[in-house]
Write a protein that holds these residues in place. Sequence first.
Motif, short mmCIF file in Angstrom:
data_model
loop_
_atom_site.label_atom_id
_atom_site.label_comp_id
_atom_site.label_asym_id
_atom_site.label_seq_id
_atom_site.Cartn_x
_atom_site.Cartn_y
_atom_site.Cartn_z
N LEU B 185 50.43 40.99 31.64
CA LEU B 185 51.25 40.40 32.70
C LEU B 185 52.70 40.84 32.56
O LEU B 185 53.39 41.08 33.54
N THR B 186 53.21 40.91 31.32
CA THR B 186 54.61 41.24 31.11
C THR B 186 54.83 42.74 31.15
O THR B 186 55.88 43.21 31.62
N ILE B 345 40.42 39.23 30.45
CA ILE B 345 41.43 40.30 30.44
C ILE B 345 41.19 41.25 31.61
O ILE B 345 42.14 41.78 32.21
N LEU B 346 39.92 41.42 31.99
CA LEU B 346 39.62 42.22 33.17
C LEU B 346 40.24 41.57 34.41
O LEU B 346 40.90 42.22 35.23
N LEU B 347 40.05 40.26 34.51
CA LEU B 347 40.57 39.49 35.63
C LEU B 347 42.09 39.63 35.73
O LEU B 347 42.65 39.87 36.80
N LEU B 354 47.37 44.12 41.32
CA LEU B 354 47.59 43.71 42.71
C LEU B 354 48.85 42.87 42.86
O LEU B 354 49.20 42.47 43.96
N LYS B 355 49.51 42.57 41.76
CA LYS B 355 50.76 41.78 41.74
C LYS B 355 50.57 40.42 42.42
O LYS B 355 51.37 39.99 43.24
N TRP B 356 49.48 39.75 42.10
CA TRP B 356 49.25 38.42 42.66
C TRP B 356 50.02 37.33 41.93
O TRP B 356 50.22 36.25 42.44
N HIS B 357 50.39 37.67 40.67
CA HIS B 357 51.18 36.66 39.94
C HIS B 357 52.60 36.68 40.48
O HIS B 357 53.02 37.63 41.13
N PHE B 358 53.34 35.63 40.21
CA PHE B 358 54.70 35.54 40.77
C PHE B 358 55.66 36.48 40.06
O PHE B 358 55.58 36.64 38.86
#
Lengths: 172, 358, 158
Positions: B185-186, B345-347, B354-358
Amino acid sequence: MKGETIIFYMLAAMTLVSALLAVSSRQLFRSAVYLLFSLIGIAGIYFWLHYEFVAAVQIVVYAGGIAVLIIFSIFLTQKSGEELPKQNSTRLMFSALAALAGFGLTILQVFNYTFIGTKDAAVDATVMAIGTRMLGMGKEGFALPFEVVSMLLLAAMIGCIVIAMRSKPETT
Amino acid sequence: MWSLSKITDIIHSWLTETFNPTWTLIIEMVIVGVGVIGLFAVLGLILVIMERKVSAYMQIRLGPNRVGPKGMMQSMADTVKLLVKEGMTPDGADKFLFNFAPFIAMIVAMLLMAPIAFAKDFQIWDINIGVLYITAISSLNVIAILMAGWSSNNKYSLLGAMRSGAQIVSYELSAGLAILVIVVLTGSLQISDIVAAQANGWWIFKGWLPAWIAFLIFMIAVTAETNRAPFDLSEAESELTGGFHTEYSGMKFALFFLAEYINVFIVCGIGATLFLGGWMPFHIGNWEGFNHVMDYIPSSIWFFGKTFFLIFVIMWFRWTFPRLRIDQLLNLEWKYLLPIGMVNILLVTVIAILKWHF
Amino acid sequence: MFLKEYISDVAGALKSLFIGMKRTGYYFTHHKEIITEQYPDNRATLVLPERFRGEVVMTHNENNEHRCTGCTACELACPNGTIKIVTKFDINAEGKKKKAVDKFVYHLELCTMCNLCIQACPTDAIKMAQTFEHSVYDRSLLTKVLNKPDSKLQEGVE
């Protein structure tokens, strides 16, 4: 003598002394522990060179993985508390000769090779750079070897599972 | 406003003015070393009394209540007792390794302190492999335990050490996978980057379901890695009389004991850094006013508050759940945590791409 | 289906763990009912549970009369020879000899508080007391005679 030189010699001494102890110790478990210290000393030299990623991988793979594996196999197979029998002297002599020959060859190479000093900046060894190189498909990329190695590891993993898998007892 | 980073800046600039660079470095190293050892001592005292009080409260007991106000000086008294106690070495033991093992446990714990960000810009070594360094060094912990167990020349110690080795080696994988979720994520392994990425919300809120799953797996795995109940097979009192530290007494035992608590602190600190934002105050998106109010609380308080909350959760685990059997332990890791972690981790990779996280 | 079973397994496990943590969390936050007895300090107000067994005693009424007939049922019932009854022959009002208890010897150091003697007693002469501070400096002090000196059998107890 600069501080970093002192640190280098300390790390080198630790690596070499524990390597010597690893081969000369008469107790198998102690040998494994000395080998571990030798590996950690090498990791220390990587840290000293600012190759942190390589150092961390060295610790994970060798110190945390392989050394533990060796210790476990000693626990499970050998009478680890007893002293090993003394080697006979001819064998000892030949192994010493082999070690000396290897040492001599290395020294010869080191002295014959002309190291050229460079004024360029040191190689960028951050994780970011390693990652982009590793998956890069351009001139300096390693995408193909990387994928080949990962295929190899996958095959090894599946092989392990197949070996470890017990075939179901046939129900009659 | 005073902050820890300001104090370090002042000390650093004073030292560079007064001494040459080499001496500055050496003096700073000495200060850091003394600081870390001091922190160890204080943490040991606090965590031991906290553990005993929490356990007492969960079991409707009073806990230590004789030494000092409400028994708060009890761990101090225990320390004095351990210090003056004789450190025995058994006759059949491998003397060198036996006396060396507690120090390895301690050195590993000290090394792990390096990349932890205690407050804003207050970190011993902001190494660029941050969390990888932590996983690497913490894998050395098992060596100390194996050494202690083997050199004691006691079958219970050896059994405890073997169990602990198998346990740590297997649970390291799940902890690593949970850490990788946040790394994905980071996009960085560096602790300061990970904290900075959480300026507009902690990962546990921003990362949707995968972050929650990763947090759960991480908490379970680190509980197992630090050998605490319900995963304390390596020192199961009822079966092994104390596991790998059966033969230890006095200060050598205390070092193992202290190293265990320090490891708990470190893994909780890492958990707080990865999932709960480290020293980053509680921020919500673009609410300027709210964020500004939260910034008034010093960053070190945020860090220690989150860390101690996680430590409390781990203690809560310990005083609630019964101990697992060794086959249950390995089943949990290899049949549940590891597959779930891999799917997770795949998820999270899909989410990150897809940059769905904020 | 395998996957469905797997997921419901995990969910069930998480739920049961959560229930356990809720219980201990409740105890942690409701820190009122304390089961700790701060024993030497609260000796005056110490309340022991009703079923607590401390030692065997013989009940005497105000006229220094007990209910023990010396039948040795308790002695026979005792699994480890704690009780030893020494009998004597009293001469009663009609001039007949009658068996009566002389000394009810009780070895506290052998007693396991199993309660079998109390159950065996046909006349309810002995009972379990709640005293528990039994430590003494000499073992011989633990051998007790339960019937008080000059005590008699209560009238009407056969």
